[in-house]
Design an enzyme around this catalytic site. Structure first.
Site, short mmCIF file in Angstrom:
data_model
loop_
_atom_site.label_atom_id
_atom_site.label_comp_id
_atom_site.label_asym_id
_atom_site.label_seq_id
_atom_site.Cartn_x
_atom_site.Cartn_y
_atom_site.Cartn_z
N ARG A 1 47.26 62.39 49.44
CA ARG A 1 46.70 62.91 48.19
C ARG A 1 47.22 64.29 47.80
O ARG A 1 47.00 64.73 46.67
CB ARG A 1 45.16 62.84 48.24
N GLU B 1 39.74 64.76 61.16
CA GLU B 1 38.28 64.58 61.16
C GLU B 1 37.98 63.18 61.71
O GLU B 1 37.01 62.97 62.42
CB GLU B 1 37.74 64.73 59.74
P1 AMP Z 1 41.94 67.80 58.11
O1 AMP Z 1 43.26 67.72 58.81
O2 AMP Z 1 40.79 67.50 59.01
O3 AMP Z 1 41.78 69.12 57.37
O4 AMP Z 1 41.89 66.63 57.06
C1 AMP Z 1 42.51 66.74 55.85
C2 AMP Z 1 43.11 65.44 55.39
O5 AMP Z 1 42.26 64.32 55.61
C3 AMP Z 1 43.36 65.50 53.92
O6 AMP Z 1 44.62 64.90 53.66
C4 AMP Z 1 42.24 64.72 53.28
O7 AMP Z 1 42.71 63.95 52.22
C5 AMP Z 1 41.69 63.84 54.40
N1 AMP Z 1 40.23 63.93 54.54
C6 AMP Z 1 39.58 64.43 55.64
N2 AMP Z 1 38.26 64.36 55.47
C7 AMP Z 1 38.05 63.85 54.25
C8 AMP Z 1 36.89 63.57 53.48
N3 AMP Z 1 35.65 63.79 53.95
N4 AMP Z 1 37.05 63.05 52.23
C9 AMP Z 1 38.29 62.82 51.74
N5 AMP Z 1 39.42 63.06 52.41
C10 AMP Z 1 39.32 63.58 53.66
#
Ligand code: AMP
Length: 174
Positions: free
Chosen positions: A61, A98
């Site tokens: 995204r 996550e």
């Molecule tokens: P992080 O590496 O944990 O910061 O996760 C970021 C990536 O995971 C991004 O590319 C987001 O699009 C996706 N992502 C993680 N958690 C969510 C969430 N709760 N809703 C939408 N996208 C998420």
């Protein structure tokens, strides 16, 4: 207010893609011309006075607004992609999510040494993806000058994973 308008176009889907995850869905925002324009303007504004050579967008995204944001800065766009998607020579970093684990790749010729880089994604959660992207940029001798997100899940403290002295901006915080 502009921020509230953008917020009103983001919907939360509970338990997607797994139980316990509150997924922030930006597809209603993408459907709305005004929300698209406001988002792009709000992404650019904090870095208005910066010199930017590349915007690195994180799969997938980060590819939605990344190229338009790069154009605003008269910069190039670099896709940072999941393992096995990029056809030319790559460097890689494994990172935690996550939900789950993954590997991020970048083409070796995507960054010219000394390039000033903004790292962009739709959402900052734990910060693992942005951290991996930071390491890839630094490995190619680029300089990270900013972090840009539409949404930040503040309760996950993802900012702690980012370079401390570098400005990080998100339009909406939850
Ligand atoms: P992080 O590496 O944990 O910061 O996760 C970021 C990536 O995971 C991004 O590319 C987001 O699009 C996706 N992502 C993680 N958690 C969510 C969430 N709760 N809703 C939408 N996208 C998420």
């Amino acid at each position: 207010m502009d921020t509230e308008y953008i917020r009103s176009r983001i919907r939360t889907i509970p338990d997607f893609p797994e139980m316990g995850i509150q997924f922030k869905d930006i597809t209603p925002l993408l459907l709305d011309t005004k929300a698209n324009e406001l988002t792009l303007t709000a992404l650019q504004k904090p870095f208005d006075t910066f010199t930017v050579d590349k915007v690195v967008g994180l799969e997938s995204r980060g590819f939605l607004f990344g190229p338009s944001l790069a154009t605003k800065f008269q910069a190039g766009f670099v896709p940072a992609r999941k393992k096995g998607k990029l056809p030319y020579k790559t460097i890689q970093k494994e990172y935690g999510l996550e939900y789950g684990k993954d590997t991020l790749e970048m083409h070796t010729d995507a960054i010219t040494p000394g390039d000033k880089v903004i790292i962009h994604d739709d959402l900052l959660a734990t910060g693992g993806t942005a951290k991996a992207a930071t390491e890839l940029v630094l490995e190619l001798d680029g300089q990270v000058v900013g972090y840009s997100f539409i949404i930040e899940l503040s309760f996950l403290s993802g900012k702690n994973q980012l370079l401390k002295a570098i400005p990080s901006h998100s339009i909406i915080q939850y």
